[in-house]
Write an enzyme that holds these catalytic residues in place. Structure first.
Site, PDB file in Angstrom:
ATOM      1  N   ALA A 108       0.862  -1.180   0.000  1.00 40.92           N
ATOM      2  CA  ALA A 108       0.000   0.000   0.000  1.00 40.92           C
ATOM      3  C   ALA A 108       0.899   1.231   0.000  1.00 40.92           C
ATOM      4  O   ALA A 108       2.064   1.158   0.404  1.00 40.92           O
ATOM      5  CB  ALA A 108      -0.909  -0.016   1.223  1.00 40.92           C
ATOM      6  N   GLY A 116       0.641  -4.994   0.944  1.00 46.65           N
ATOM      7  CA  GLY A 116      -0.548  -5.141   0.111  1.00 46.65           C
ATOM      8  C   GLY A 116      -0.268  -5.871  -1.201  1.00 46.65           C
ATOM      9  O   GLY A 116      -1.191  -6.438  -1.794  1.00 46.65           O
ATOM     10  N   GLU A 139      -0.412  -9.458  -0.311  1.00 45.57           N
ATOM     11  CA  GLU A 139      -1.835  -9.726  -0.055  1.00 45.57           C
ATOM     12  C   GLU A 139      -2.632  -9.818  -1.356  1.00 45.57           C
ATOM     13  O   GLU A 139      -3.548 -10.626  -1.471  1.00 45.57           O
ATOM     14  CB  GLU A 139      -2.400  -8.639   0.871  1.00 45.57           C
ATOM     15  CG  GLU A 139      -1.806  -8.749   2.279  1.00 45.57           C
ATOM     16  CD  GLU A 139      -2.063  -7.536   3.159  1.00 45.57           C
ATOM     17  OE1 GLU A 139      -1.885  -6.399   2.657  1.00 45.57           O
ATOM     18  OE2 GLU A 139      -2.434  -7.709   4.324  1.00 45.57           O
ATOM     19  N   GLU A 166       4.807  -4.844   7.295  1.00 44.59           N
ATOM     20  CA  GLU A 166       4.060  -3.786   7.998  1.00 44.59           C
ATOM     21  C   GLU A 166       4.533  -3.561   9.423  1.00 44.59           C
ATOM     22  O   GLU A 166       4.483  -2.440   9.930  1.00 44.59           O
ATOM     23  CB  GLU A 166       2.558  -4.105   8.004  1.00 44.59           C
ATOM     24  CG  GLU A 166       1.883  -3.975   6.646  1.00 44.59           C
ATOM     25  CD  GLU A 166       1.913  -5.252   5.831  1.00 44.59           C
ATOM     26  OE1 GLU A 166       2.708  -6.177   6.142  1.00 44.59           O
ATOM     27  OE2 GLU A 166       1.145  -5.328   4.861  1.00 44.59           O
TER      28      GLU A 166
HETATM   29  N1  CO8 Z   1       4.535   3.210  -0.716  1.00 45.25           N
HETATM   30  C1  CO8 Z   1       4.910   4.371  -1.286  1.00 45.25           C
HETATM   31  N2  CO8 Z   1       6.021   4.498  -2.034  1.00 45.25           N
HETATM   32  C2  CO8 Z   1       6.793   3.411  -2.206  1.00 45.25           C
HETATM   33  C3  CO8 Z   1       6.454   2.160  -1.645  1.00 45.25           C
HETATM   34  C4  CO8 Z   1       5.260   2.084  -0.872  1.00 45.25           C
HETATM   35  N3  CO8 Z   1       4.845   0.926  -0.318  1.00 45.25           N
HETATM   36  N4  CO8 Z   1       7.397   1.266  -1.975  1.00 45.25           N
HETATM   37  C5  CO8 Z   1       8.304   1.932  -2.720  1.00 45.25           C
HETATM   38  N5  CO8 Z   1       7.939   3.221  -2.872  1.00 45.25           N
HETATM   39  C6  CO8 Z   1       8.645   4.282  -3.610  1.00 45.25           C
HETATM   40  C7  CO8 Z   1       9.858   4.762  -2.859  1.00 45.25           C
HETATM   41  O1  CO8 Z   1       9.504   5.698  -1.867  1.00 45.25           O
HETATM   42  C8  CO8 Z   1      10.674   5.364  -3.978  1.00 45.25           C
HETATM   43  O2  CO8 Z   1      10.103   6.620  -4.300  1.00 45.25           O
HETATM   44  P1  CO8 Z   1      11.085   7.890  -4.598  1.00 45.25           P
HETATM   45  O3  CO8 Z   1      11.872   7.462  -5.808  1.00 45.25           O
HETATM   46  O4  CO8 Z   1      10.131   8.978  -4.855  1.00 45.25           O
HETATM   47  O5  CO8 Z   1      11.937   8.043  -3.387  1.00 45.25           O
HETATM   48  C9  CO8 Z   1      10.380   4.439  -5.150  1.00 45.25           C
HETATM   49  O6  CO8 Z   1       9.149   3.759  -4.820  1.00 45.25           O
HETATM   50  C10 CO8 Z   1      11.446   3.389  -5.360  1.00 45.25           C
HETATM   51  O7  CO8 Z   1      11.647   2.699  -4.145  1.00 45.25           O
HETATM   52  P2  CO8 Z   1      13.084   2.573  -3.425  1.00 45.25           P
HETATM   53  O8  CO8 Z   1      13.966   3.699  -3.822  1.00 45.25           O
HETATM   54  O9  CO8 Z   1      12.838   2.381  -1.959  1.00 45.25           O
HETATM   55  O10 CO8 Z   1      13.613   1.241  -4.081  1.00 45.25           O
HETATM   56  P3  CO8 Z   1      14.632   0.183  -3.440  1.00 45.25           P
HETATM   57  O11 CO8 Z   1      14.952  -0.757  -4.555  1.00 45.25           O
HETATM   58  O12 CO8 Z   1      15.727   0.861  -2.741  1.00 45.25           O
HETATM   59  O13 CO8 Z   1      13.763  -0.600  -2.317  1.00 45.25           O
HETATM   60  C11 CO8 Z   1      11.843  -1.767  -1.468  1.00 45.25           C
HETATM   61  C12 CO8 Z   1      12.654  -1.362  -2.710  1.00 45.25           C
HETATM   62  C13 CO8 Z   1      12.644  -2.713  -0.586  1.00 45.25           C
HETATM   63  C14 CO8 Z   1      10.600  -2.455  -1.981  1.00 45.25           C
HETATM   64  C15 CO8 Z   1      11.463  -0.510  -0.660  1.00 45.25           C
HETATM   65  O14 CO8 Z   1      10.934   0.476  -1.543  1.00 45.25           O
HETATM   66  C16 CO8 Z   1      10.442  -0.751   0.402  1.00 45.25           C
HETATM   67  O15 CO8 Z   1      10.756  -1.295   1.452  1.00 45.25           O
HETATM   68  N6  CO8 Z   1       9.166  -0.352   0.151  1.00 45.25           N
HETATM   69  C17 CO8 Z   1       8.112  -0.445   1.135  1.00 45.25           C
HETATM   70  C18 CO8 Z   1       7.675  -1.866   1.345  1.00 45.25           C
HETATM   71  C19 CO8 Z   1       6.602  -1.908   2.400  1.00 45.25           C
HETATM   72  O16 CO8 Z   1       6.829  -1.606   3.557  1.00 45.25           O
HETATM   73  N7  CO8 Z   1       5.375  -2.320   2.002  1.00 45.25           N
HETATM   74  C20 CO8 Z   1       4.272  -2.420   2.910  1.00 45.25           C
HETATM   75  C21 CO8 Z   1       3.492  -1.148   2.884  1.00 45.25           C
HETATM   76  S1  CO8 Z   1       2.189  -1.150   4.090  1.00 45.25           S
HETATM   77  C22 CO8 Z   1       0.983  -2.115   3.423  1.00 45.25           C
HETATM   78  O17 CO8 Z   1       1.114  -2.599   2.357  1.00 45.25           O
HETATM   79  C23 CO8 Z   1      -0.243  -2.302   4.224  1.00 45.25           C
HETATM   80  C24 CO8 Z   1      -1.282  -3.009   3.382  1.00 45.25           C
HETATM   81  C25 CO8 Z   1      -2.594  -3.054   4.050  1.00 45.25           C
HETATM   82  C26 CO8 Z   1      -3.194  -1.695   4.179  1.00 45.25           C
HETATM   83  C27 CO8 Z   1      -4.619  -1.789   4.417  1.00 45.25           C
HETATM   84  C28 CO8 Z   1      -5.227  -0.481   4.637  1.00 45.25           C
HETATM   85  C29 CO8 Z   1      -4.990   0.474   3.530  1.00 45.25           C
END
Ligand code: CO8
Length: 263
Positions: A69, A114, A117, A137
């Site tokens: 998400a 997500g 999921e 999460e």
């Molecule tokens: N949300 C928003 N932006 C994201 C997300 C995300 N989940 N994942 C990546 N991005 C963005 C980054 O911020 C970055 O943006 P920018 O270039 O503007 O800085 C761009 O995508 C590229 O990402 P990275 O530079 O971080 O790329 P890396 O290769 O270094 O890392 C990862 C990749 C490991 C995937 C890393 O981006 C990461 O850890 N992302 C988040 C993963 C995460 O925590 N996901 C869970 C989110 S919470 C969730 O899903 C809850 C679901 C249920 C919700 C129910 C109610 C709504």
């Protein structure tokens, strides 16, 4: 065919009966914001209703299936706003889970939060060798909110699901295969074609019976054995009102097993 800015329903000329739901928001690794979520729900409804679609592939591109998400969109929401936001995401994923046709998630790169999921809402998962799945999460101070505490333990068992959810660690493709989180691992470059091949196995099958089989398994998992068997009996009997049953059984009697051609 464009559903919206971030989601398309595509058709592969080699497999015209398979619809590809393509999520394409590469700048955020396909993170699910409200708009993407809405478009996924529309795409799911569309492929579910289109009789020419006999199976579905969910695909997000090479670098990420879906990285979760959208954290930036969620971060400042209030409790009241999140009650609605999470409902919309859960409903969108449930409409994917209820597509009454075989659905394959073709996972290349990250399937986190997500994204994991969403993949759990498919019937089968094929992953690239470098894919990473997980429910990170807990590292954000929250818990999975779109099925990770419910669909994940149903698939891999409670202790494995808890270990993934408590730690938030990324699971590599090989381990995912071992614990049943994915069904096939292929070289990264072959994820899309392997997902297609998996979905295409079912396009010549009897559509109503496939839908009945999916519903009986999925509904049955949510209930006790007696109720599940009753669901099965009613679905089974219901198929005797279909052409497919007549075609399938007549074909067996006249030509032997496995020769039937279904509409
Ligand atoms: N949300 C928003 N932006 C994201 C997300 C995300 N989940 N994942 C990546 N991005 C963005 C980054 O911020 C970055 O943006 P920018 O270039 O503007 O800085 C761009 O995508 C590229 O990402 P990275 O530079 O971080 O790329 P890396 O290769 O270094 O890392 C990862 C990749 C490991 C995937 C890393 O981006 C990461 O850890 N992302 C988040 C993963 C995460 O925590 N996901 C869970 C989110 S919470 C969730 O899903 C809850 C679901 C249920 C919700 C129910 C109610 C709504």
């Amino acid at each position: 065919e464009l559903v919206g800015e971030f989601v398309r329903v595509e058709t592969d000329p080699d497999h015209p009966a398979v619809a590809v739901v393509r999520i394409d928001r590469p700048k955020a690794l396909n993170a699910l914001n409200g708009q993407v979520t809405g478009e996924i729900a529309v795409a799911a409804t569309r492929v579910a209703a289109d009789a020419s679609v006999r199976a579905v592939v969910l695909y997000g591109g090479e670098r990420a299936f879906v990285a979760g998400a959208d954290i930036k969109e969620m971060a400042e929401l209030t409790h009241a706003q999140m009650l609605e936001y999470s409902r919309a995401l859960q409903n969108a994923l449930t409409s994917v889970a209820r597509i009454p046709k075989p659905v394959v998630a073709a996972i290349s790169g990250y399937a986190l939060g997500g994204g994991c999921e969403l993949a759990l809402c498919a019937d089968f998962r094929v992953a690239g060798e470098k894919a990473r799945l997980g429910q990170p999460e807990i590292q954000l101070g929250v818990i999975p909110g779109a099925g990770g505490t419910q669909r994940l333990p149903r698939l891999v068992g409670p202790s494995r699901a808890k270990e993934m959810v408590f730690s938030g660690r990324h699971v590599r493709a090989e381990e995912a295969l071992r614990i049943g989180l994915v069904d096939e691992v292929v070289p990264d470059a072959e994820v899309y074609s392997a997902g297609m091949a998996m979905a295409a196995r079912y396009t010549d099958g009897p559509a109503v019976a496939l839908a009945a089989a999916k519903e009986a398994v999925d509904r049955g998992l949510e209930t006790d054995l007696d109720t599940g068997l009753e669901i099965e009996r009613l679905q089974f009997s219901g198929l005797f009102a279909t052409e497919d049953q007549k075609t399938g059984m007549r074909s067996f009697i006249e030509h032997g097993p496995g020769k039937a051609t279904f509409q």
